[in-house]
Design an enzyme around this catalytic site. Sequence first.
Site, mmCIF file in Angstrom:
data_model
loop_
_atom_site.group_PDB
_atom_site.id
_atom_site.type_symbol
_atom_site.label_atom_id
_atom_site.label_comp_id
_atom_site.label_asym_id
_atom_site.label_seq_id
_atom_site.Cartn_x
_atom_site.Cartn_y
_atom_site.Cartn_z
ATOM 1 C CG HIS A 48 1.172 -3.153 -3.573
ATOM 2 N ND1 HIS A 48 -0.197 -3.044 -3.528
ATOM 3 C CD2 HIS A 48 1.636 -2.494 -2.495
ATOM 4 C CE1 HIS A 48 -0.546 -2.331 -2.475
ATOM 5 N NE2 HIS A 48 0.552 -1.992 -1.830
ATOM 6 C CD GLN A 49 6.274 -0.991 -3.717
ATOM 7 O OE1 GLN A 49 5.835 -0.202 -4.545
ATOM 8 N NE2 GLN A 49 6.700 -0.588 -2.541
#
EC number: 2.3.1.191
Length: 354
Positions: free
Chosen positions: A247-248
């Site tokens: 994520h991210q």
Amino acid sequence: MSQSTYSLEQLADFLKVEFQGNGATLLSGVEEIEEAKTAHITFLDNEKYAKHLKSSEAGAIIISRTQFQKYRDLNKNFLITSESPSLVFQKCLELFITPVDSGFPGIHPTAVIHPTAIIEDHVCIEPYAVVCQHAHVGSACHIGSGSVIGAYSTVGQHSYIHPRVVIRERVSIGKRVIIQPGAVIGSCGFGYVTSAFGQHKHLKHLGKVIIEDDVEIGANTTIDRGRFKHSVVREGSKIDNLVQIAHQVEVGQHSMIVAQAGIAGSTKIGNHVIIGGQAGITGHICIADHVIMMAQTGVTKSITSPGIYGGAPARPYQEIHRQVAKVRNLPRLEERIAALEKLVQKLEALSEQH
């Protein structure tokens, strides 16, 4: 050119390259340099295979101008290019080997398309694919069998989504993107909070995944959505099979990530970075532009300077090379230490006698 056999001269004209040798030589297929026969065309890109040049039976060999200067005295038919021999060979591949499609043109009746979805012109959607509410599929896209385009997701023009790809909700896929079978784009990230009682509570991930133009994603690769920000793969980057992007994470432009590499959350990868197979990169760090990581590199902190890195923890290649050399010398060093110990023992014995 639709025929199946070409002369060397015809191929040189088609490929827009020069040739040396018998222009009337007939060629009807492609093969690796060590296995090619008289009707085959092959290429030399990696100098490791130059040892096969002299013995190769190939009817023609594609080489660079620099290589031609080295091997021009060999009695061979050469096609001489100013670009990568592999790129020119690719044109031959597409000339001699006809691609095969699924045989399902247009939108198959078993495909499930939500009434609010937008499907542009010249789109192919194969059997049992699903396009969810408010999804947008651009013109000339191909959606493979069993694939899912999630709600509010977009797929840009001329993108090719192979069978059994899952593109979750609110994912943006750019133009000319290729996603191989089994890839999952937009799963929830691996984010948990541990309570005072030791229980792990999952945190909902409501961010997006943005895949920019001309990106390629390999089979069974996973790219997780951000918790509240976006996971991004920038223009032109290429990702191999079985890669995990958490994520991210942000992957810069024209970077390459080789199979089984893993990138932990919120890490930023620069432009033109190469990440070797099975490399592991910790979270919340930055990797500078033009960094090359060798296979199985373990990166535990940010890399701020371009260069080649390897080992775990990651170190510059020159440092690793010196350490490897020292390790190789350990047996001799052990012998020298043993000899010195014996000498010291003799000197001590002589000292005691006096």
